[in-house]
Design an enzyme around this catalytic site. Structure first.
Site, mmCIF file in Angstrom:
data_model
loop_
_atom_site.group_PDB
_atom_site.id
_atom_site.type_symbol
_atom_site.label_atom_id
_atom_site.label_comp_id
_atom_site.label_asym_id
_atom_site.label_seq_id
_atom_site.Cartn_x
_atom_site.Cartn_y
_atom_site.Cartn_z
ATOM 1 N N ALA A 1 0.893 -1.170 0.010
ATOM 2 C CA ALA A 1 0.035 0.124 -0.198
ATOM 3 C C ALA A 1 0.730 1.189 -0.084
ATOM 4 O O ALA A 1 1.120 1.578 1.087
ATOM 5 C CB ALA A 1 -0.934 0.018 1.319
ATOM 6 N N ILE B 1 9.553 4.471 6.759
ATOM 7 C CA ILE B 1 9.149 5.331 7.887
ATOM 8 C C ILE B 1 10.201 6.254 8.187
ATOM 9 O O ILE B 1 11.043 5.931 8.932
ATOM 10 C CB ILE B 1 8.477 4.736 9.065
ATOM 11 C CG1 ILE B 1 7.356 3.595 8.537
ATOM 12 C CG2 ILE B 1 7.927 5.464 9.991
ATOM 13 C CD1 ILE B 1 6.279 4.298 7.711
ATOM 14 N N ARG C 1 1.936 18.966 2.365
ATOM 15 C CA ARG C 1 2.552 18.860 1.131
ATOM 16 C C ARG C 1 3.175 20.211 0.780
ATOM 17 O O ARG C 1 3.900 20.208 0.118
ATOM 18 C CB ARG C 1 1.475 18.492 -0.018
ATOM 19 C CG ARG C 1 1.209 17.165 -0.430
ATOM 20 C CD ARG C 1 0.216 16.759 -0.863
ATOM 21 N NE ARG C 1 0.141 15.324 -0.970
ATOM 22 C CZ ARG C 1 -1.131 14.643 -1.409
ATOM 23 N NH1 ARG C 1 -2.199 15.346 -1.585
ATOM 24 N NH2 ARG C 1 -1.123 13.250 -1.292
ATOM 25 N N ARG D 1 33.826 30.844 -13.418
ATOM 26 C CA ARG D 1 34.555 29.799 -14.171
ATOM 27 C C ARG D 1 34.554 30.584 -15.802
ATOM 28 O O ARG D 1 33.609 30.946 -16.227
ATOM 29 C CB ARG D 1 33.437 28.688 -14.441
ATOM 30 C CG ARG D 1 34.316 27.612 -15.379
ATOM 31 C CD ARG D 1 35.276 26.983 -14.719
ATOM 32 N NE ARG D 1 35.631 26.017 -15.780
ATOM 33 C CZ ARG D 1 36.966 25.096 -15.674
ATOM 34 N NH1 ARG D 1 37.815 25.657 -14.739
ATOM 35 N NH2 ARG D 1 37.169 24.019 -16.613
ATOM 36 N N GLN E 1 24.803 20.449 -14.795
ATOM 37 C CA GLN E 1 25.281 20.664 -15.999
ATOM 38 C C GLN E 1 26.281 21.896 -16.302
ATOM 39 O O GLN E 1 27.060 21.894 -17.041
ATOM 40 C CB GLN E 1 24.010 20.895 -17.192
ATOM 41 C CG GLN E 1 24.540 20.705 -18.685
ATOM 42 C CD GLN E 1 25.022 19.356 -19.101
ATOM 43 O OE1 GLN E 1 24.971 18.540 -18.385
ATOM 44 N NE2 GLN E 1 25.757 19.466 -20.118
ATOM 45 N N GLU F 1 5.596 11.635 0.314
ATOM 46 C CA GLU F 1 4.259 12.198 0.460
ATOM 47 C C GLU F 1 3.303 12.333 -0.508
ATOM 48 O O GLU F 1 2.768 13.502 -0.894
ATOM 49 C CB GLU F 1 4.592 13.763 1.234
ATOM 50 C CG GLU F 1 4.942 13.625 2.640
ATOM 51 C CD GLU F 1 4.785 14.694 3.637
ATOM 52 O OE1 GLU F 1 4.011 15.373 3.500
ATOM 53 O OE2 GLU F 1 5.974 15.077 4.387
ATOM 54 N N GLY F 2 3.288 11.476 -1.240
ATOM 55 C CA GLY F 2 2.367 11.322 -2.575
ATOM 56 C C GLY F 2 3.543 11.560 -3.831
ATOM 57 O O GLY F 2 3.803 12.611 -3.941
ATOM 58 N N THR F 3 3.475 10.715 -4.680
ATOM 59 C CA THR F 3 4.311 10.834 -6.052
ATOM 60 C C THR F 3 3.753 11.907 -6.764
ATOM 61 O O THR F 3 2.712 12.566 -6.516
ATOM 62 C CB THR F 3 4.511 9.607 -6.845
ATOM 63 O OG1 THR F 3 3.160 9.465 -7.423
ATOM 64 C CG2 THR F 3 4.831 8.528 -5.935
HETATM 65 C C1 LIG Z 1 12.897 8.243 1.583
HETATM 66 C C2 LIG Z 1 11.483 7.983 1.914
HETATM 67 C C3 LIG Z 1 10.849 8.311 3.036
HETATM 68 C C4 LIG Z 1 9.438 8.161 3.248
HETATM 69 N N1 LIG Z 1 8.985 8.579 4.341
HETATM 70 C C5 LIG Z 1 7.477 8.289 4.708
HETATM 71 C C6 LIG Z 1 7.079 8.166 5.931
HETATM 72 O O1 LIG Z 1 7.724 8.756 6.748
HETATM 73 N N2 LIG Z 1 5.670 7.586 6.214
HETATM 74 C C7 LIG Z 1 5.100 6.919 5.294
HETATM 75 O O2 LIG Z 1 4.016 6.428 5.595
HETATM 76 N N3 LIG Z 1 5.578 6.857 3.991
HETATM 77 C C8 LIG Z 1 7.006 7.233 3.571
HETATM 78 N N4 LIG Z 1 7.496 7.006 2.218
HETATM 79 C C9 LIG Z 1 6.622 6.453 1.625
HETATM 80 C C10 LIG Z 1 6.166 7.273 0.135
HETATM 81 O O3 LIG Z 1 5.362 8.134 0.531
HETATM 82 C C11 LIG Z 1 5.742 6.427 -1.165
HETATM 83 O O4 LIG Z 1 7.057 5.759 -1.348
HETATM 84 C C12 LIG Z 1 5.035 6.996 -2.199
HETATM 85 O O5 LIG Z 1 3.723 7.337 -1.630
HETATM 86 C C13 LIG Z 1 4.973 6.052 -3.210
HETATM 87 O O6 LIG Z 1 4.429 4.764 -2.910
HETATM 88 P P1 LIG Z 1 5.366 3.500 -3.556
HETATM 89 O O7 LIG Z 1 6.995 3.637 -3.063
HETATM 90 O O8 LIG Z 1 4.691 2.447 -2.904
HETATM 91 O O9 LIG Z 1 5.002 3.595 -5.188
HETATM 92 P P2 LIG Z 1 3.685 3.110 -5.769
HETATM 93 O O10 LIG Z 1 2.495 3.616 -5.171
HETATM 94 O O11 LIG Z 1 3.915 1.622 -5.864
HETATM 95 O O12 LIG Z 1 4.004 3.754 -7.403
HETATM 96 C C14 LIG Z 1 4.987 3.273 -8.333
HETATM 97 C C15 LIG Z 1 4.572 4.284 -9.383
HETATM 98 O O13 LIG Z 1 3.229 4.217 -10.012
HETATM 99 C C16 LIG Z 1 2.830 5.478 -10.021
HETATM 100 N N5 LIG Z 1 1.548 5.548 -9.543
HETATM 101 C C17 LIG Z 1 0.588 4.896 -8.684
HETATM 102 N N6 LIG Z 1 -0.328 5.060 -8.733
HETATM 103 C C18 LIG Z 1 -0.710 5.687 -9.687
HETATM 104 C C19 LIG Z 1 -1.944 6.534 -10.198
HETATM 105 N N7 LIG Z 1 -3.071 6.427 -9.803
HETATM 106 N N8 LIG Z 1 -1.660 7.076 -11.294
HETATM 107 C C20 LIG Z 1 -0.506 7.476 -12.243
HETATM 108 N N9 LIG Z 1 0.675 6.813 -11.497
HETATM 109 C C21 LIG Z 1 0.526 6.168 -10.633
HETATM 110 C C22 LIG Z 1 3.716 6.418 -8.834
HETATM 111 O O14 LIG Z 1 3.620 7.647 -9.229
HETATM 112 C C23 LIG Z 1 5.062 5.793 -9.217
HETATM 113 O O15 LIG Z 1 5.876 6.250 -10.200
HETATM 114 C C24 LIG Z 1 8.596 7.387 2.192
HETATM 115 C C25 LIG Z 1 9.240 6.913 0.859
HETATM 116 C C26 LIG Z 1 10.575 7.264 0.879
HETATM 117 C C27 LIG Z 1 11.286 6.790 -0.549
#
Ligand SMILES: Cc1cc2nc3c(=O)[nH]c(=O)nc-3n(C[C@H](O)[C@H](O)[C@H](O)COP(=O)(O)OP(=O)(O)OC[C@H]3O[C@@H](n4cnc5c(N)ncnc54)[C@H](O)[C@@H]3O)c2cc1C
Length: 400
Positions: free
Chosen positions: A131, A158, A243, A268, A336, A363-365
């Protein structure tokens, strides 16, 4: 309309910038080599009053606005995005509680963490292996047992997990209801809470992420924030606010990339003149400047909307994806502009580039931000009268 900061915000911004200049920027590259939590810098930020800014006064906090918070995030992000993430993570961890908990709960669970001599930490526990973007798929369960809830599940990625004394945990109380069955709990570091795998990363090495495992963890029923089933709503309200904070860190990264690149372009020389005189370089700088300024305006507007109590979903999504994409592009352009030196780790640009990437993911891609923003745009356009009458596919515009 007034674009200047209030006297109080101006002072806070200056104080945060001074802090970054003295305690973050000069040490960030060195600290990064430890690939660990920058404890001493975070403690100094706590003592300087730069943490926990949004906690209400009734619960021992300074009760500052989201707008003020973004100023501190921008200033610390300018110094180092990883350290800014470590410092500002409590904002994310405690925001669901500020939104959904009672003042009595805040006093019991949060006040002791923000008023002592030493910095203490919370961790926001939403993401799981299955998730990520689809937060409704959370499998962690909370089952009511008398006056307690029993929590079982595994969270990953986390931030500040190993440092945290309190975990804000999203768990399902009624899995069959999917997102409507999600609830949120305040879980102290107690029996059954264990750290799992520590994540190894590309950038932001001055912050720490881990798995957090909950095994038969018992919490009293008053550890529930709001009502059962309100977890998803609280998570979305939280992210709408926080966000703007990520957008502010991104604005700091975009500004730093511009400043380092411009400084370099003046110094430079090649072909008998500073490289900044070549149009190929100067136009890059102009675009970097425009992206940074636009990021700052979007960020502050999104925060201001939230402070006024307006729905800022669309605007915080705009701010987050635009500022994060701008930070990434500016960092790439800084590398660059600095040529070979841009790729060398003693110079700042390569770290900026590695650090910026995460801003587009956590925090949401940025794709998910575009889903949120475009959803709002389409909804708002349904009853929009542009004044232009035309038949689309045989129907009067706007399409009903
Ligand atoms: C360094 C780091 C710190 C973090 N800190 C926290 C934290 O403190 N607490 C916490 O709860 N989480 C944390 N996260 C988790 C982070 O919020 C998630 O990694 C992020 O929400 C994406 O989830 P996922 O990695 O499972 O990717 P996925 O959801 O599997 O996504 C994979 C790809 O599919 C794309 N995608 C998914 N759904 C859609 C859609 N509907 N439309 C278009 N594209 C889509 C995504 O944009 C991405 O490119 C952290 C992550 C990292 C790497």
């Amino acid at each position: 309309m007034n674009f200047s900061l209030s006297e109080k915000d101006e002072k806070l911004f200056e104080r945060a910038k001074e802090f970054a200049k003295e305690h973050i920027t000069p040490k960030a590259i060195e600290l990064e080599k430890r690939n660990d939590f920058p404890k001493e810098v975070v403690q100094k930020a706590y003592e300087a009053g730069l943490m926990n800014l949004h906690i209400p006064k009734e619960a021992g906090g300074p009760g500052l606005s989201l707008f003020s918070e973004t100023l501190v995030s921008e200033a610390t992000g300018y110094g180092c995005a990883g350290i800014a993430t470590s410092i500002m993570c409590n904002n994310l961890a405690f925001a669901p509680l500020v939104i959904g908990a009672t003042i009595e709960q805040l006093k019991e669970y949060v006040e002791p963490l923000i008023t002592g001599k030493d910095a203490k930490f919370g961790a926001f526990c939403l993401t799981e292996r299955k998730a990520g973007s689809d937060a409704a798929g959370v499998a962690t369960r909370a089952v009511r047992d008398g006056d307690e809830y029993v929590i079982n599940g595994l969270k990953c990625f986390i931030t500040n997990g190993p440092q945290a004394s309190m975990f804000t945990v999203f768990a399902s109380t009624q899995p069959e209801l999917k997102h409507k069955g999600l609830s949120v709990f305040m879980v102290p570091k107690t029996k059954g809470v264990q750290m799992g795998h520590i994540e190894n990363k590309l950038g932001q090495l001055n912050s720490v992420q881990s798995e957090v495992i909950f095994e038969d963890v018992r919490v009293p029923k008053n550890a529930l924030v709001g009502k059962e089933g309100e977890g998803f709503k609280i998570a979305m309200m939280t992210l709408d606010k926080t966000r703007a904070g990520i957008a502010a860190i991104a604005t700091g990264v975009a500004q730093r990339s511009l400043d380092e690149a411009a400084k370099f372009a003046n110094i430079r020389h090649q072909f008998g003149q500073p490289i900044g005189r070549f149009q190929g370089i100067s136009f890059l700088l102009a675009d970097m400047g425009a992206r940074t300024a636009a990021s700052r305006h979007l960020t502050r507007y999104a925060a201001w909307l939230a402070d006024q109590g307006h729905d800022n979903s669309k605007d915080s999504a705009f701010a987050k994806f635009f500022a994060a994409d701008s930070a990434m592009q500016n960092a790439i352009d800084a590398v660059q502009i600095m040529g070979g030196y841009g790729y060398i780790s003693e110079y700042p640009a390569e770290k900026l580039m590695r650090d910026a990437k995460l801003l587009q993911i956590y925090e949401g891609t940025n794709q998910v931000q575009r889903v949120v923003a475009s959803g709002r745009i389409l909804k708002e356009s349904v009853n929009l009268d542009t004044g232009f009458k035309v038949k689309y596919d045989g129907q009067d515009a706007p399409i009903p």
